[in-house]
Design an enzyme around this catalytic site. Sequence first.
Site, PDB file in Angstrom:
ATOM      1  N   ARG A 179       0.831  -1.218   0.000  1.00 60.19           N
ATOM      2  CA  ARG A 179       0.000   0.000   0.000  1.00 60.19           C
ATOM      3  C   ARG A 179       0.860   1.261   0.000  1.00 60.19           C
ATOM      4  O   ARG A 179       0.559   2.248   0.675  1.00 60.19           O
ATOM      5  CB  ARG A 179      -0.957   0.048   1.195  1.00 60.19           C
ATOM      6  CG  ARG A 179      -1.931  -1.076   1.274  1.00 60.19           C
ATOM      7  CD  ARG A 179      -2.928  -1.067   0.101  1.00 60.19           C
ATOM      8  NE  ARG A 179      -3.794  -2.223   0.236  1.00 60.19           N
ATOM      9  CZ  ARG A 179      -3.478  -3.422  -0.245  1.00 60.19           C
ATOM     10  NH1 ARG A 179      -2.354  -3.604  -0.917  1.00 60.19           N
ATOM     11  NH2 ARG A 179      -4.297  -4.431  -0.097  1.00 60.19           N
ATOM     12  N   SER A 250     -10.951  -0.478   3.499  1.00 63.66           N
ATOM     13  CA  SER A 250     -10.192  -0.659   4.749  1.00 63.66           C
ATOM     14  C   SER A 250      -9.695   0.692   5.240  1.00 63.66           C
ATOM     15  O   SER A 250      -9.041   1.427   4.485  1.00 63.66           O
ATOM     16  CB  SER A 250      -8.974  -1.549   4.498  1.00 63.66           C
ATOM     17  OG  SER A 250      -9.387  -2.759   3.935  1.00 63.66           O
ATOM     18  N   GLU A 350      -5.248   4.288   6.304  1.00 65.93           N
ATOM     19  CA  GLU A 350      -4.991   4.119   4.863  1.00 65.93           C
ATOM     20  C   GLU A 350      -5.459   5.314   4.025  1.00 65.93           C
ATOM     21  O   GLU A 350      -4.683   5.840   3.228  1.00 65.93           O
ATOM     22  CB  GLU A 350      -5.648   2.822   4.372  1.00 65.93           C
ATOM     23  CG  GLU A 350      -5.328   2.535   2.929  1.00 65.93           C
ATOM     24  CD  GLU A 350      -5.918   1.229   2.434  1.00 65.93           C
ATOM     25  OE1 GLU A 350      -5.641   0.174   3.025  1.00 65.93           O
ATOM     26  OE2 GLU A 350      -6.657   1.269   1.445  1.00 65.93           O
TER      27      GLU A 350
HETATM   28  C1  LIG Z   1     -15.536  -0.110  -0.930  1.00 63.74           C
HETATM   29  C2  LIG Z   1     -14.049   0.112  -1.129  1.00 63.74           C
HETATM   30  C3  LIG Z   1     -13.201  -0.969  -1.280  1.00 63.74           C
HETATM   31  C4  LIG Z   1     -11.826  -0.776  -1.469  1.00 63.74           C
HETATM   32  N1  LIG Z   1     -11.026  -1.865  -1.622  1.00 63.74           N
HETATM   33  C5  LIG Z   1      -9.705  -1.714  -1.825  1.00 63.74           C
HETATM   34  C6  LIG Z   1      -8.858  -2.861  -2.006  1.00 63.74           C
HETATM   35  O1  LIG Z   1      -9.312  -3.996  -2.018  1.00 63.74           O
HETATM   36  N2  LIG Z   1      -7.541  -2.642  -2.205  1.00 63.74           N
HETATM   37  C7  LIG Z   1      -6.992  -1.389  -2.227  1.00 63.74           C
HETATM   38  O2  LIG Z   1      -5.780  -1.274  -2.406  1.00 63.74           O
HETATM   39  N3  LIG Z   1      -7.774  -0.289  -2.069  1.00 63.74           N
HETATM   40  C8  LIG Z   1      -9.099  -0.418  -1.872  1.00 63.74           C
HETATM   41  N4  LIG Z   1      -9.895   0.691  -1.695  1.00 63.74           N
HETATM   42  C9  LIG Z   1      -9.283   2.025  -1.744  1.00 63.74           C
HETATM   43  C10 LIG Z   1      -9.408   2.722  -3.135  1.00 63.74           C
HETATM   44  O3  LIG Z   1     -10.297   2.047  -3.950  1.00 63.74           O
HETATM   45  C11 LIG Z   1      -8.055   2.814  -3.853  1.00 63.74           C
HETATM   46  O4  LIG Z   1      -7.086   3.423  -3.028  1.00 63.74           O
HETATM   47  C12 LIG Z   1      -8.149   3.604  -5.169  1.00 63.74           C
HETATM   48  O5  LIG Z   1      -6.951   3.454  -5.889  1.00 63.74           O
HETATM   49  C13 LIG Z   1      -8.441   5.087  -4.960  1.00 63.74           C
HETATM   50  O6  LIG Z   1      -8.692   5.671  -6.218  1.00 63.74           O
HETATM   51  P1  LIG Z   1      -9.390   7.078  -6.356  1.00 63.74           P
HETATM   52  O7  LIG Z   1      -9.367   7.463  -7.794  1.00 63.74           O
HETATM   53  O8  LIG Z   1     -10.717   7.061  -5.719  1.00 63.74           O
HETATM   54  O9  LIG Z   1      -8.372   8.006  -5.534  1.00 63.74           O
HETATM   55  P2  LIG Z   1      -8.740   9.222  -4.588  1.00 63.74           P
HETATM   56  O10 LIG Z   1      -9.416   8.722  -3.380  1.00 63.74           O
HETATM   57  O11 LIG Z   1      -9.438  10.276  -5.365  1.00 63.74           O
HETATM   58  O12 LIG Z   1      -7.285   9.747  -4.207  1.00 63.74           O
HETATM   59  C14 LIG Z   1      -6.466   9.027  -3.332  1.00 63.74           C
HETATM   60  C15 LIG Z   1      -5.126   9.792  -3.190  1.00 63.74           C
HETATM   61  O13 LIG Z   1      -4.437   9.747  -4.427  1.00 63.74           O
HETATM   62  C16 LIG Z   1      -4.244  11.069  -4.950  1.00 63.74           C
HETATM   63  N5  LIG Z   1      -4.493  10.954  -6.389  1.00 63.74           N
HETATM   64  C17 LIG Z   1      -5.621  10.477  -7.011  1.00 63.74           C
HETATM   65  N6  LIG Z   1      -5.426  10.483  -8.346  1.00 63.74           N
HETATM   66  C18 LIG Z   1      -4.178  10.961  -8.556  1.00 63.74           C
HETATM   67  C19 LIG Z   1      -3.395  11.202  -9.728  1.00 63.74           C
HETATM   68  N7  LIG Z   1      -3.856  10.948 -10.965  1.00 63.74           N
HETATM   69  N8  LIG Z   1      -2.138  11.714  -9.571  1.00 63.74           N
HETATM   70  C20 LIG Z   1      -1.666  11.995  -8.330  1.00 63.74           C
HETATM   71  N9  LIG Z   1      -2.346  11.805  -7.194  1.00 63.74           N
HETATM   72  C21 LIG Z   1      -3.597  11.277  -7.312  1.00 63.74           C
HETATM   73  C22 LIG Z   1      -5.239  11.968  -4.232  1.00 63.74           C
HETATM   74  O14 LIG Z   1      -4.727  13.287  -4.112  1.00 63.74           O
HETATM   75  C23 LIG Z   1      -5.310  11.280  -2.878  1.00 63.74           C
HETATM   76  O15 LIG Z   1      -4.218  11.698  -2.095  1.00 63.74           O
HETATM   77  C24 LIG Z   1     -11.283   0.538  -1.507  1.00 63.74           C
HETATM   78  C25 LIG Z   1     -12.150   1.642  -1.376  1.00 63.74           C
HETATM   79  C26 LIG Z   1     -13.527   1.436  -1.183  1.00 63.74           C
HETATM   80  C27 LIG Z   1     -14.425   2.629  -1.063  1.00 63.74           C
END
Ligand SMILES: Cc1cc2nc3c(=O)[nH]c(=O)nc-3n(C[C@H](O)[C@H](O)[C@H](O)COP(=O)(O)OP(=O)(O)OC[C@H]3O[C@@H](n4cnc5c(N)ncnc54)[C@H](O)[C@@H]3O)c2cc1C
Length: 359
Positions: A179, A250, A350
């Site tokens: 992570r 998580s 996380e």
């Molecule tokens: C129901 C649920 C289940 C999940 N299960 C998992 C799992 O099984 N495994 C896992 O690893 N994660 C899991 N996650 C967490 C999440 O899905 C991941 O971390 C995902 O990659 C986040 O993507 P996002 O586009 O929503 O990022 P955001 O939440 O929008 O951003 C997360 C961070 O990344 C930065 N960011 C986003 N895009 C960029 C970019 N293009 N360039 C630079 N910085 C950026 C943002 O500034 C922020 O700091 C889960 C979340 C939920 C809600």
Amino acid sequence: MQIESNFSLQKLNSFGFLSYAEYFVSVEDEHALSTAIEFALEKKIPWQVLGSGSNVVLQEFLPGLTIHMAILGKKLVSESATHFYIDCGAGESWHDFVQWTLESGYPGLENLALIPGTTGAAPIQNIGAYGAEVAGMIDSVEVLDTKSLQSTEANFAGDLSTQQNWQVIPKSECQFAYRDSIFKRELPAYVVTQVRFAIPKKWQANLSYAELANFFLHNKSPTPLEIFEAVIAIRSRKLPHPKVLGNAGSFFHNPVVDLATHQQLKEQFAGLVSYPAPDHFGEKQFKLAAGWLIDQCGLKGYRAGDCGVYEKQALVLVNYGNATGSEVLQLANHIKHCVLEKFGVSLHQEPINLPNGKV
Ligand SMILES: Cc1cc2nc3c(=O)[nH]c(=O)nc-3n(C[C@H](O)[C@H](O)[C@H](O)COP(=O)(O)OP(=O)(O)OC[C@H]3O[C@@H](n4cnc5c(N)ncnc54)[C@H](O)[C@@H]3O)c2cc1C
């Protein structure tokens, strides 16, 4: 490029927190991204990037410019004797991309199905699930490196698109770990615009995760599509859908402890749930199930106002309606305190706190 002010982010975060961005813009290409950052630098206001908001805790107000990543596009760019090389824009939905790779004949990402979020955010925390991590299939990550701009920010009056800030970072330099990655450690220095995947042509089922292996007890050679569907079925049973109950998956990492701490905890708590973790400089390590630790503190189903610990999975914090980011952080602190007192183990959050970009 349309910059909006006082923009509601409630639909752009999976917790469903009420949150407003002072300024907001959605960027669909590299030019729009550089123009947006130039706008922030010239105005001397902070800026942050948001994907689909599934791994953030948003405060009620985000000062400065929130840049919503919406760069699309995915295609096979080349192939070698052993690998397919595929580019995917940072704004593409991760799950849709996984499905597209399967439908297009490039299997390998199926264990990571149904993880919410954008493809650009996938390398940030090296998303992982069901025995796989995205780092295993990444070739390189294309970024806008804003490190040099942070020092010149005070006097910025230039054209970002002509500067040497666009880089392709090979996997060997991404510092991928559990992570974690260089992108997460140095947030918000790198803005990910595109990810290049290297998918092995020789496909092998990955059933290393016990729950997935159990699913296929009577099918010794599942296809990639069957694994994709199994992962979706298992995940849908276990996690609340953010549209039904706001959450960010998580909320804590599974803490990693050394051999001595693990032995001591095992003696004290017979039912301790733990797994061997990769060695650290030759020393044995163990991953503890954070959900089990929280559950043992009697906190599964605990509710504080409108936020709480999910009743079926203690690792997930949920918004029952009108909780705020600050309330969830207070609840998280209470949980950390209880776990530390009972087990002497620190939990680490996380999701990333916005606006400050830290956890
Ligand atoms: C129901 C649920 C289940 C999940 N299960 C998992 C799992 O099984 N495994 C896992 O690893 N994660 C899991 N996650 C967490 C999440 O899905 C991941 O971390 C995902 O990659 C986040 O993507 P996002 O586009 O929503 O990022 P955001 O939440 O929008 O951003 C997360 C961070 O990344 C930065 N960011 C986003 N895009 C960029 C970019 N293009 N360039 C630079 N910085 C950026 C943002 O500034 C922020 O700091 C889960 C979340 C939920 C809600």
